[in-house]
Each structure stands twice: as C-alpha cells, then as structure tokens.
Design an enzyme around this catalytic site. Structure first.
Site, PDB file in Angstrom:
ATOM      1  N   TYR A 147      -8.952   6.069   7.556  1.00 12.55           N
ATOM      2  CA  TYR A 147      -9.503   6.769   8.947  1.00 12.55           C
ATOM      3  C   TYR A 147     -10.207   7.380   9.282  1.00 12.55           C
ATOM      4  O   TYR A 147      -9.897   8.728   8.282  1.00 12.55           O
ATOM      5  CB  TYR A 147      -7.598   7.317   9.345  1.00 12.55           C
ATOM      6  CG  TYR A 147      -7.022   5.780   9.611  1.00 12.55           C
ATOM      7  CD1 TYR A 147      -5.972   5.339   8.701  1.00 12.55           C
ATOM      8  CD2 TYR A 147      -6.181   5.833  10.578  1.00 12.55           C
ATOM      9  CE1 TYR A 147      -5.198   4.552   9.096  1.00 12.55           C
ATOM     10  CE2 TYR A 147      -5.618   4.244  10.877  1.00 12.55           C
ATOM     11  CZ  TYR A 147      -4.679   3.895  10.514  1.00 12.55           C
ATOM     12  OH  TYR A 147      -4.159   2.887  10.781  1.00 12.55           O
ATOM     13  N   LYS A 205       1.064   0.188  14.852  1.00 13.12           N
ATOM     14  CA  LYS A 205       1.916   0.112  15.094  1.00 13.12           C
ATOM     15  C   LYS A 205       3.000  -1.213  15.947  1.00 13.12           C
ATOM     16  O   LYS A 205       3.653  -1.521  16.706  1.00 13.12           O
ATOM     17  CB  LYS A 205       2.489   1.845  16.704  1.00 13.12           C
ATOM     18  CG  LYS A 205       3.041   2.677  15.417  1.00 13.12           C
ATOM     19  CD  LYS A 205       4.223   2.852  14.802  1.00 13.12           C
ATOM     20  CE  LYS A 205       3.785   2.974  12.998  1.00 13.12           C
ATOM     21  NZ  LYS A 205       4.599   3.348  12.422  1.00 13.12           N
ATOM     22  N   HIS A 231       0.854  -1.155   0.192  1.00 18.11           N
ATOM     23  CA  HIS A 231      -0.132   0.319   0.164  1.00 18.11           C
ATOM     24  C   HIS A 231       0.806   1.039  -0.264  1.00 18.11           C
ATOM     25  O   HIS A 231       2.085   1.561   0.673  1.00 18.11           O
ATOM     26  CB  HIS A 231      -1.109  -0.450   1.158  1.00 18.11           C
ATOM     27  CG  HIS A 231      -2.699  -1.139   0.992  1.00 18.11           C
ATOM     28  ND1 HIS A 231      -3.584  -0.030   1.815  1.00 18.11           N
ATOM     29  CD2 HIS A 231      -2.408  -1.593   0.558  1.00 18.11           C
ATOM     30  CE1 HIS A 231      -4.213  -1.310   1.317  1.00 18.11           C
ATOM     31  NE2 HIS A 231      -3.811  -2.164   0.658  1.00 18.11           N
ATOM     32  N   PRO A 288      -3.782   1.197  18.898  1.00 17.38           N
ATOM     33  CA  PRO A 288      -3.835   0.831  17.911  1.00 17.38           C
ATOM     34  C   PRO A 288      -3.802   0.817  16.087  1.00 17.38           C
ATOM     35  O   PRO A 288      -4.106   1.030  15.119  1.00 17.38           O
ATOM     36  CB  PRO A 288      -4.726  -0.467  17.279  1.00 17.38           C
ATOM     37  CG  PRO A 288      -5.798  -0.271  18.288  1.00 17.38           C
ATOM     38  CD  PRO A 288      -4.951   0.389  19.419  1.00 17.38           C
ATOM     39  N   TYR A 330       4.007   6.263  10.019  1.00 18.61           N
ATOM     40  CA  TYR A 330       3.030   5.694   9.771  1.00 18.61           C
ATOM     41  C   TYR A 330       4.456   4.411   9.196  1.00 18.61           C
ATOM     42  O   TYR A 330       3.774   3.432   9.972  1.00 18.61           O
ATOM     43  CB  TYR A 330       2.007   5.897   9.211  1.00 18.61           C
ATOM     44  CG  TYR A 330       1.454   4.771   8.758  1.00 18.61           C
ATOM     45  CD1 TYR A 330       0.310   3.992   8.112  1.00 18.61           C
ATOM     46  CD2 TYR A 330       0.226   5.121   9.839  1.00 18.61           C
ATOM     47  CE1 TYR A 330      -0.318   2.468   7.582  1.00 18.61           C
ATOM     48  CE2 TYR A 330      -1.287   4.220  10.279  1.00 18.61           C
ATOM     49  CZ  TYR A 330      -1.165   3.270   8.174  1.00 18.61           C
ATOM     50  OH  TYR A 330      -1.863   2.298   8.242  1.00 18.61           O
TER      51      TYR A 330
HETATM   52  P1  FAS Z   1       1.625 -11.173  21.437  1.00 22.19           P
HETATM   53  O1  FAS Z   1       0.778 -10.390  23.065  1.00 22.19           O
HETATM   54  O2  FAS Z   1       0.909 -11.154  20.311  1.00 22.19           O
HETATM   55  O3  FAS Z   1       2.421 -13.042  21.795  1.00 22.19           O
HETATM   56  C1  FAS Z   1       2.130 -13.273  23.291  1.00 22.19           C
HETATM   57  C2  FAS Z   1       2.650 -14.438  23.283  1.00 22.19           C
HETATM   58  O4  FAS Z   1       3.104 -14.372  24.180  1.00 22.19           O
HETATM   59  C3  FAS Z   1       0.817 -15.435  23.260  1.00 22.19           C
HETATM   60  O5  FAS Z   1       0.986 -16.452  22.243  1.00 22.19           O
HETATM   61  C4  FAS Z   1       0.425 -15.303  24.595  1.00 22.19           C
HETATM   62  O6  FAS Z   1      -0.410 -16.482  25.254  1.00 22.19           O
HETATM   63  C5  FAS Z   1       1.608 -16.038  25.069  1.00 22.19           C
HETATM   64  N1  FAS Z   1       1.706 -16.501  26.585  1.00 22.19           N
HETATM   65  C6  FAS Z   1       1.054 -15.078  27.202  1.00 22.19           C
HETATM   66  N2  FAS Z   1       1.901 -15.479  29.009  1.00 22.19           N
HETATM   67  C7  FAS Z   1       2.750 -17.005  28.485  1.00 22.19           C
HETATM   68  C8  FAS Z   1       2.800 -17.393  30.027  1.00 22.19           C
HETATM   69  N3  FAS Z   1       3.011 -16.958  30.673  1.00 22.19           N
HETATM   70  N4  FAS Z   1       3.682 -19.019  29.022  1.00 22.19           N
HETATM   71  C9  FAS Z   1       4.049 -18.919  28.035  1.00 22.19           C
HETATM   72  N5  FAS Z   1       2.744 -18.327  26.733  1.00 22.19           N
HETATM   73  C10 FAS Z   1       2.657 -16.838  27.461  1.00 22.19           C
HETATM   74  N6  FAS Z   1      -1.713  -4.077  16.947  1.00 22.19           N
HETATM   75  C11 FAS Z   1      -1.988  -2.890  15.068  1.00 22.19           C
HETATM   76  O7  FAS Z   1      -0.789  -2.927  15.005  1.00 22.19           O
HETATM   77  N7  FAS Z   1      -3.211  -3.369  15.238  1.00 22.19           N
HETATM   78  C12 FAS Z   1      -4.073  -3.564  15.983  1.00 22.19           C
HETATM   79  O8  FAS Z   1      -5.291  -4.112  14.867  1.00 22.19           O
HETATM   80  C13 FAS Z   1      -4.104  -4.594  17.189  1.00 22.19           C
HETATM   81  N8  FAS Z   1      -5.294  -5.250  17.328  1.00 22.19           N
HETATM   82  C14 FAS Z   1      -5.178  -5.946  18.571  1.00 22.19           C
HETATM   83  C15 FAS Z   1      -5.517  -6.094  19.160  1.00 22.19           C
HETATM   84  C16 FAS Z   1      -5.200  -7.306  20.665  1.00 22.19           C
HETATM   85  C17 FAS Z   1      -6.579  -7.481  21.246  1.00 22.19           C
HETATM   86  C18 FAS Z   1      -4.353  -7.166  21.236  1.00 22.19           C
HETATM   87  C19 FAS Z   1      -4.135  -7.270  22.419  1.00 22.19           C
HETATM   88  C20 FAS Z   1      -3.744  -6.464  20.389  1.00 22.19           C
HETATM   89  C21 FAS Z   1      -3.766  -5.845  19.525  1.00 22.19           C
HETATM   90  N9  FAS Z   1      -2.614  -4.774  18.642  1.00 22.19           N
HETATM   91  C22 FAS Z   1      -2.335  -4.581  17.434  1.00 22.19           C
HETATM   92  C23 FAS Z   1      -1.371  -5.247  19.015  1.00 22.19           C
HETATM   93  C24 FAS Z   1      -0.234  -6.632  18.663  1.00 22.19           C
HETATM   94  O9  FAS Z   1      -0.922  -6.461  16.952  1.00 22.19           O
HETATM   95  C25 FAS Z   1       1.062  -6.216  19.388  1.00 22.19           C
HETATM   96  O10 FAS Z   1       1.638  -5.525  19.172  1.00 22.19           O
HETATM   97  C26 FAS Z   1       1.268  -8.001  18.765  1.00 22.19           C
HETATM   98  O11 FAS Z   1       0.623  -8.950  18.727  1.00 22.19           O
HETATM   99  C27 FAS Z   1       2.615  -7.840  19.810  1.00 22.19           C
HETATM  100  O12 FAS Z   1       3.057  -9.026  19.863  1.00 22.19           O
HETATM  101  P2  FAS Z   1       3.663 -10.024  20.950  1.00 22.19           P
HETATM  102  O13 FAS Z   1       4.835  -9.000  21.251  1.00 22.19           O
HETATM  103  O14 FAS Z   1       4.502 -11.304  20.492  1.00 22.19           O
HETATM  104  O15 FAS Z   1       2.566 -10.037  22.077  1.00 22.19           O
HETATM  105  C1  PHB Z   2      -6.331  -3.843  10.422  1.00 19.11           C
HETATM  106  O1  PHB Z   2      -6.076  -3.800   9.720  1.00 19.11           O
HETATM  107  O2  PHB Z   2      -5.844  -4.783  11.507  1.00 19.11           O
HETATM  108  C2  PHB Z   2      -4.958  -2.270  11.096  1.00 19.11           C
HETATM  109  C3  PHB Z   2      -4.592  -1.584  10.345  1.00 19.11           C
HETATM  110  C4  PHB Z   2      -4.204  -0.556  10.523  1.00 19.11           C
HETATM  111  C5  PHB Z   2      -4.921  -0.132  12.475  1.00 19.11           C
HETATM  112  C6  PHB Z   2      -5.353  -0.437  13.263  1.00 19.11           C
HETATM  113  C7  PHB Z   2      -5.358  -2.289  12.676  1.00 19.11           C
HETATM  114  O3  PHB Z   2      -4.093   1.253  12.546  1.00 19.11           O
END
Ligand code: FAS
Ligand code: PHB
Length: 399
Positions: free
Chosen positions: A205, A301, A76, A297, A389
């Site tokens: 957005y 980032k 994009h 989000p 971005y």
């Molecule tokens: P993660 O949280 O992805 O991974 C952590 C892992 O550790 C998980 O698999 C968990 O099961 C495991 N874990 C936890 N405790 C443990 C334990 N005690 N023992 C063993 N394993 C354990 N970012 C965006 O840019 N756009 C979005 O739209 C967006 N939506 C999101 C929605 C939600 C609900 C959440 C919570 C986050 C969102 N984020 C979004 C941010 C997301 O993308 C995170 O930045 C990304 O998952 C970060 O990756 P990790 O640091 O690997 O953490």
């Molecule tokens: C998504 O596609 O999930 C998405 C894209 C941009 C954002 C957040 C989430 O800022």
C-alpha cells in the site's frame, strides 16, 4: 430448470453473500432458492476483491467449499506500507497472536460456490431478475422475478437481500423504516489486471505525492494493481505504458524493485463509498453483504463483511430450524452492525490516511505521514492495523 414457487429462505443475488448463505443453509438442511439477475459467466468473471480473512476461509472450509482455496490460495503473513520513499512491513502473526490472510480472488470463491451448488443444490436460477420483494410484514414474503420474459413468484418464509448496493430488496421495507448513512470520496480507484508476475511477495500500500497505489496479485503470473484517480476518469483513456509509468512513480522507494510489466487484460474505474443501512432487517426480509453496507476497498473488508454477515445469518436460521426460536434472527442486525461499523471505521481510516485528496493541504499531508510513521515505529499502532486487517473478533463474537 423448473421454477420453484415456494421455499423457506428466498435469496436475492448470487455474489459471495448469497452463494455462501445458500451453501451454509444447504449444509444445515434449511430449504432455500437463489435468484441471480446476471448469467453464470458474468458473475464468475466480475473482477472484485482479492483478500480473504481467517474467518472467511474458516467459513468456506466449514461449508466444504475450500478445496481449491487450500491448493491455490496464497497465505500472507503481512503487508507493506510504503511512504516517504521507505517501505515498512506489518507482520500479522506476531501482532495478532498468529492470524494471517489469504490472497484468493473473489471470482474464484464465486466459481467454487457455484460449482458446488450446481452439483448439490440448492436451486440457483441465473438470468432471474428480481423486480420486487413484497409482504415483508407478513409471514409469507413474496419475491417477484422475471426470467426468459415470463413473470414468476417465489413465496418464502424469509427473504434475504444479497443483491448488492444497487439491489432491490431494501425497498421491501416501507419508506422511512430503514436509515442509510453514507459518505463519498473525492477520488476513485483505477484497477488493472496484468499478465505480469507480481513484483512483490506481499501486498504493498503506497502513499505518494502523486496519490495512492496498491500492488496486489492473483497468482505467480498475474498482477492486480490499483491507483487513485480523479472521479469520472475514463478507464480507456490511459495507454498501458502511461499506467505502468504512473504506478512505478508511486511505488518508487530507496532500493525498491520496479514493477514487472505486461499486457493489461482488464481495467475498470471503481468509485469509493462508505454506506450502512440500518437495521439490516424489516419484518421477514433481511439484508446481507453489500445490500446492507459498502466500504472503500482500501481495508480489504467488502467481501469479508459479506461472509461474516451470512455466517451469523445461517447460524440463526439453523437455530430456528433446530429449536423453533427466532431469537438469533431477532439479534441478527445488531450482531452484524457492531462489526460493520468497526470495519467502516477501519476502511475509512486506511482510505483517508493513504490517499491524497484533491486540494489536500500540506498540513493534512504531514498529518498522514505522522500517522504512517506512528504505525511503522509503534508496535501498538501496528497491532491495531494488523488486528483490523486480519479480521478482529469483537467481544463476545465467536467464529
Ligand atoms: P455483490 O454485489 O457481489 O453481489 C450481488 C449480486 O446480486 C450480483 O451478482 C448481482 O448481479 C445480483 N443482483 C443485483 N440485483 C439483483 C436483482 N434485482 N435480482 C437478482 N439478482 C440481483 N472488496 C474488496 O475487499 N476489495 C476490492 O478490491 C473490491 N473491489 C470491488 C470492485 C467493485 C466494482 C465493486 C462493486 C465492489 C468491490 N469490492 C471489493 C467489494 C466487493 O468485493 C463486495 O464487498 C462483495 O462483492 C460483496 O458481495 P455481495 O454482498 O454478495 O454483493
Ligand atoms: C485485491 O487484491 O483486489 C485487493 C487487495 C487488497 C485491497 C483491495 C483489493 O485492500
């Protein structure tokens, strides 16, 4: 699968941070083990991020994990800001010297990395719940975990918490050793996945009197959309048609296409939070990704910060292996925190400019509209958004 009792780098968590770190260490010949509390299916289908920065794509390519991304990822070159019933496109390449982003879901990144690790190692143990990380101040930290009802220990030279915001690794540091700085938001995101072709070619957005909305996508057939809702909103309370009507109202603009509707196949309410834990290390225990920092989000980032952390960390472990010097490991936290705080500021800026807080004054709304108008009419202001971005490089940073 056997239960290794010893490794150089013990990694807690198989999200993007843990998996990409493990893959890079494998490439560098550094021994590691990944422990993940959930099962493979859960981890691979957890709906999260959708936008990859250039640096994240480069890291996946360097790790040999980008084959499907190259085929299915959608490059994009811009996003649209929509406000006061008008749309304004922000062009990335012309404002950033050629940078762009890729739309490729976090679920797919995770699937690709898990498939590689299942085939080539290192060991990845699912349903392994880490209970504690101990002896952080020694040369042999220990990770204690349970799996299939049995207790296990993994002795490490280093332990890395990639276990997200609710993880346990940060508690390896004694009380007071780490400081967490955070702020909440008076609203959440209601996210849906819909079996409906995206109505727009790029992300939109939208700032509207009814609140924020974001139109994203997962493929040419699958839409990913978000709308601002009050904290505590029940995701099951809104019928599909009401969600579509509300989204259409928020994206309304002169000459704009209405959204394509279809069955909503996933829905969740996501709270918004900004949080940073400093330093991202105590002794021989380090933190990466959401275990160390959370961003709202709106700036896309979260996943990209996690990837950037582990690129720095993998390089530091490789340097230690090749030279015996821990100097890059000693610099890890400071190196990452400069980028983390920049991303925290950008994410807060995007969130506070585009969302309508409850009880927000009309004065504040006019300030938001003035800021959006500035971005729409000033190449300098637009460039500042575009470089943040697409993932700006801080002075002295290399990718
Ligand atoms: P993660 O949280 O992805 O991974 C952590 C892992 O550790 C998980 O698999 C968990 O099961 C495991 N874990 C936890 N405790 C443990 C334990 N005690 N023992 C063993 N394993 C354990 N970012 C965006 O840019 N756009 C979005 O739209 C967006 N939506 C999101 C929605 C939600 C609900 C959440 C919570 C986050 C969102 N984020 C979004 C941010 C997301 O993308 C995170 O930045 C990304 O998952 C970060 O990756 P990790 O640091 O690997 O953490
Ligand atoms: C998504 O596609 O999930 C998405 C894209 C941009 C954002 C957040 C989430 O800022």
């Amino acid at each position: 699968m056997s239960h290794p009792s010893r490794t150089q780098v013990g990694i807690v968590g198989a999200g993007p941070a843990g998996l990409l770190l493990a893959r890079q260490l494998q490439v560098h010949g550094v021994d590691c083990v990944v422990l993940e509390s959930r099962d493979r299916d859960y981890v691979e289908h957890r709906q999260r991020a959708g936008v990859l920065e250039q640096g994240t794509v480069d890291a996946l390519r360097a790790a040999g994990a980008a084959d499907r991304l190259e085929r299915e990822g959608m490059p994009h070159d811009g996003v649209e800001l929509r406000f006061a019933r008008r749309g304004h496109r922000i062009d990335f390449p012309s404002l950033t010297g050629g940078r762009r982003v890729w739309v490729y879901a976090q679920t797919e990144v995770v699937k690709d990395l898990i498939a590689l690790q299942a085939k080539e190692g290192p060991p990845l143990l699912f349903e392994a719940e880490v209970r504690a990380v101990e002896d952080a101040d020694t040369e042999r930290p220990v990770i204690r975990y349970t799996r299939a009802g049995r207790e296990h220990t993994l002795a490490c030279d280093w332990a890395v918490g990639c276990d997200g915001y609710h993880g346990v690794t940060r508690y390896a540091a004694p009380q007071g050793a780490l400081s967490t700085y955070e702020r909440g938001y008076a609203y959440s995101w209601f996210g849906i996945l819909a079996d409906a072709p995206p109505a727009y070619d790029e992300l939109v957005y939208a700032h509207s009197e009814r609140g924020f909305a974001l139109a994203s996508m997962r493929s040419a057939q699958m839409s990913r959309l978000y709308l601002q809702v009050p904290n505590g909103t029940d995701p099951e309370a809104l019928p599909d048609e009401q969600i579509w009507d509300e989204l259409d109202a928020r994206f309304a603009a002169d000459g704009a296409r209405r959204l394509n509707r279809g069955p909503i196949i996933a829905r969740a309410v996501l709270p918004m939070r900004s949080s940073v834990t400093e330093p991202m290390r105590h002794g021989r225990v380090l933190l990466a990704g959401d275990a160390a920092h959370i961003v709202p989000p709106t700036g896309a980032k979260g996943l990209n910060l996690a990837a950037a952390d582990v690129v720095v960390l993998a390089r530091a472990f490789a340097h230690l292996k090749d030279t015996g010097s821990a100097d890059l490991l000693d610099a890890y936290s400071d190196t990452c925190l400069r980028r983390v705080w920049r991303a925290e500021h950008f994410s807060h800026f995007m969130t506070s400019t585009l969302h309508r807080a409850p009880e927000q004054s009309e004065f504040d709304t006019r300030l938001q509209l003035s800021q959006l108008e500035r971005i729409a009419t000033s190449p300098h202001a637009a460039a500042e958004l575009a470089v943040n971005y697409t993932g700006l490089l801080l002075p002295g940073e290399e990718r």
